[in-house]
Design an enzyme around this catalytic site. Structure first.
Site, PDB file in Angstrom:
ATOM      1  N   GLU A   9       0.841  -1.186   0.000  1.00 25.35           N
ATOM      2  CA  GLU A   9       0.000   0.000   0.000  1.00 25.35           C
ATOM      3  C   GLU A   9       0.879   1.240   0.000  1.00 25.35           C
ATOM      4  OE1 GLU A   9      -3.535  -0.168  -0.243  1.00 25.35           O
ATOM      5  OE2 GLU A   9      -2.566   1.644  -0.948  1.00 25.35           O
ATOM      6  N   LYS A  56       8.352  -1.463  -1.928  1.00 25.48           N
ATOM      7  CA  LYS A  56       7.643  -0.665  -0.922  1.00 25.48           C
ATOM      8  C   LYS A  56       8.648   0.003   0.032  1.00 25.48           C
ATOM      9  CE  LYS A  56       4.886   0.970   2.014  1.00 25.48           C
ATOM     10  NZ  LYS A  56       3.711   1.734   2.064  1.00 25.48           N
ATOM     11  N   CYS A  76       5.923   5.246   9.110  1.00 31.20           N
ATOM     12  CA  CYS A  76       6.587   4.388   8.118  1.00 31.20           C
ATOM     13  C   CYS A  76       8.054   4.678   7.869  1.00 31.20           C
ATOM     14  CB  CYS A  76       5.861   4.506   6.777  1.00 31.20           C
ATOM     15  SG  CYS A  76       4.228   3.813   6.815  1.00 31.20           S
TER      16      CYS A  76
END
Ligand code: UDX
Length: 460
Positions: free
Chosen positions: A157, A212, A268
């Site tokens: 995502e 990612k 993140c």
């Protein structure tokens, strides 16, 4: 039912009315909130989310704690659990803690029936699919009836907080990694309901997992690069915003993610870079590990350096001084404070004995108290705990500025652009300072007021 699972599945349900989607979680309270009649009580705030939930909840989107039941009827299971940095044991402080991913894989292995496509959505270290595969395949083999089989896909995502719904509805790309073409096509067809097929990139599992981490590492690296230059601008008389515009105009560089500030926060960036550093060291690439580690070193340094500037401007002494902190979330339009630069800068200032008045349009007092009390990641500069300052939370800016010595803008909330500095300055103790770390205040507006302005990345 967290930050990734909730919004992602809401958009999926909205775009694909032919799918029935069940969001399951062990956390009863969270599921209750997702099911609450009053949609303003959803556990996550994202612009546009509430409207989607109103449209699809109870129609083809359901929230439940009945994890096993819904795994057993699912054709596809998305794993969207958190993977925080390990705080103890091997790889402590760098590697990801995969206990929830493993627990999920075991639960899917136990409850799934027939063929199930298992999709990794969480950001995870490269080769985690391997672990999931081993766990799932072990039940495939041991199941006598042999009715169970699994395919594993990676589908990371890229949504950012505050723009999650827009990012999901208009993605730059969709990444699908896997080994089994048929399963990849099944997932691709879902996205093709609203995403152009040219934006759907199919790779092997490891490329997808690694991409990612690397996307986040590159974004964070841009922030650290421009922040390092902000310090050079302050010394030389260049202006970092002018430098950003000038270099960003080069289409090879691009203009996004070049805003200097107090450093990146959020759940993140730091976690993913630490994870990347761990991976590089693990695979015997210390030079590569050190290269990326420096992105974090510069980020920590930026926060320390800003705190030192504030102390220096206030005559090297913060004891009994009142400082207003404008913004506690890690960026505007979210109430998330994870890894927020405001936490670290506040702690530095508290350590110097300051009295902080903290303001934020979305973060509440409880969250501020939790963040400032929790000293798990405390970065001490002095050992003198006796001089530790105090803090309070205030929604009332006029009261907050009463006899304040300084204000520090740390989050780029649009609300702070509208502040009438003339009124607030009158309330402050003189000489008064305004530290702008987000380029919110215009010099010409502040010029005749008499307040001392310090702007990050300029010699103002
Ligand atoms: C990020 C990624 O953008 C997203 O793709 C990924 O899935 C999760 O991590 P998020 O953490 O929500 O998203 O925040 P983002 O908007 O990317 O900002 C991260 C931090 O960098 C913030 O603290 C922000 O203030 C800072 N930042 C960003 C800058 O200081 N300057 C910039 O130019 C851009």
């Amino acid at each position: 039912a967290g930050y990734v699972g909730g919004p992602t599945m809401a958009v999926l349900a909205d775009k694909c009315p032919f799918l029935n989607i069940y969001v399951v979680d062990l956390n009863q309270e969270k599921i209750k909130q997702w099911n609450s009649k009053d949609t303003s009580e959803l556990p996550i705030f994202e612009p546009g989310l509430e409207q989607i939930i109103k449209r699809v909840r109870g129609k083809n989107l359901f929230f439940s704690i009945n994890v096993d039941k819904y795994i057993s009827i699912a054709d596809m299971v998305f794993l969207s659990v958190n993977t925080p940095t390990k705080t103890k044991g091997v790889g402590s402080g760098q590697a990801s803690d995969l206990r929830w991913i493993e627990a999920c894989a075991r639960q899917v292995a136990k409850s799934a029936k027939g063929h199930t496509i298992v999709v990794e959505k969480s950001t995870i270290p490269v080769k985690t699919a391997e672990t999931i595969k081993i766990i799932l395949k072990s039940t495939e083999d041991s199941d006598d009836s042999n009715l169970k089989s699994f395919s594993i896909l990676s589908n990371p995502e890229f949504l950012a907080e505050g723009t999650a719904i827009n990012d999901l509805e208009n993605p730059d790309r969709i990444l699908i990694g896997g080994e089994d073409e048929e399963s990849m096509n099944h997932l691709s067809k879902i996205y093709e309901q609203w995403v152009a097929p040219t934006k759907i990139i199919k790779t092997n599992l490891w490329s997808s997992e690694l991409s990612k981490l690397i996307a986040n590492a590159f974004l964070a690296q841009r922030v650290s690069s421009i922040n390092s230059i902000s310090a050079l601008c302050e010394k030389t008389g260049a202006d970092v915003n002018q430098v950003s515009s000038a270099i960003g105009a080069d289409s090879r560089i691009g203009s996004k993610f070049l805003m200097a500030g107090p450093g990146f926060g959020g759940s993140c960036f730091k976690k993913d870079i630490l994870n990347l550093v761990y991976l590089c060291n693990y695979f015997g690439l210390p030079e590569v590990a050190n290269y990326w580690k420096n992105v974090i070193t510069i980020n920590d340094w930026q926060q320390k350096r800003l705190s030192e500037i504030i102390v220096e401007k206030l005559f090297g002494n913060l004891t009994d001084k009142k400082i207003v902190i404008l913004g506690f979330s890690f960026k505007a339009k979210t109430n998330d404070t994870r890894e927020s630069p405001s936490i670290y800068i506040s702690r530095y200032l508290l350590e110097e004995g300051a009295h902080l008045i903290i303001n934020d349009p979305k973060v509440n007092q409880k969250q501020v108290d939790n963040d400032l009390k929790d000293d798990q990641f405390f970065v001490p500069t002095l050992n003198n705990k006796n001089s530790f300052g105090t803090w309070e939370f205030s929604n009332n800016l006029e009261a907050a500025f009463e006899k304040a010595d300084a204000a520090v803008i740390l989050t780029d909330w649009p609300e702070y652009k509208k502040i009438n500095w003339k009124i607030l300055f009158k309330k402050m103790r003189k000489p008064a300072w305004l530290f702008d770390t987000r380029s919110i205040v215009e010099e010409k507006v502040i010029k005749d007021i008499g307040i001392n302005l310090w702007k990050l990345g300029s010699n103002c």
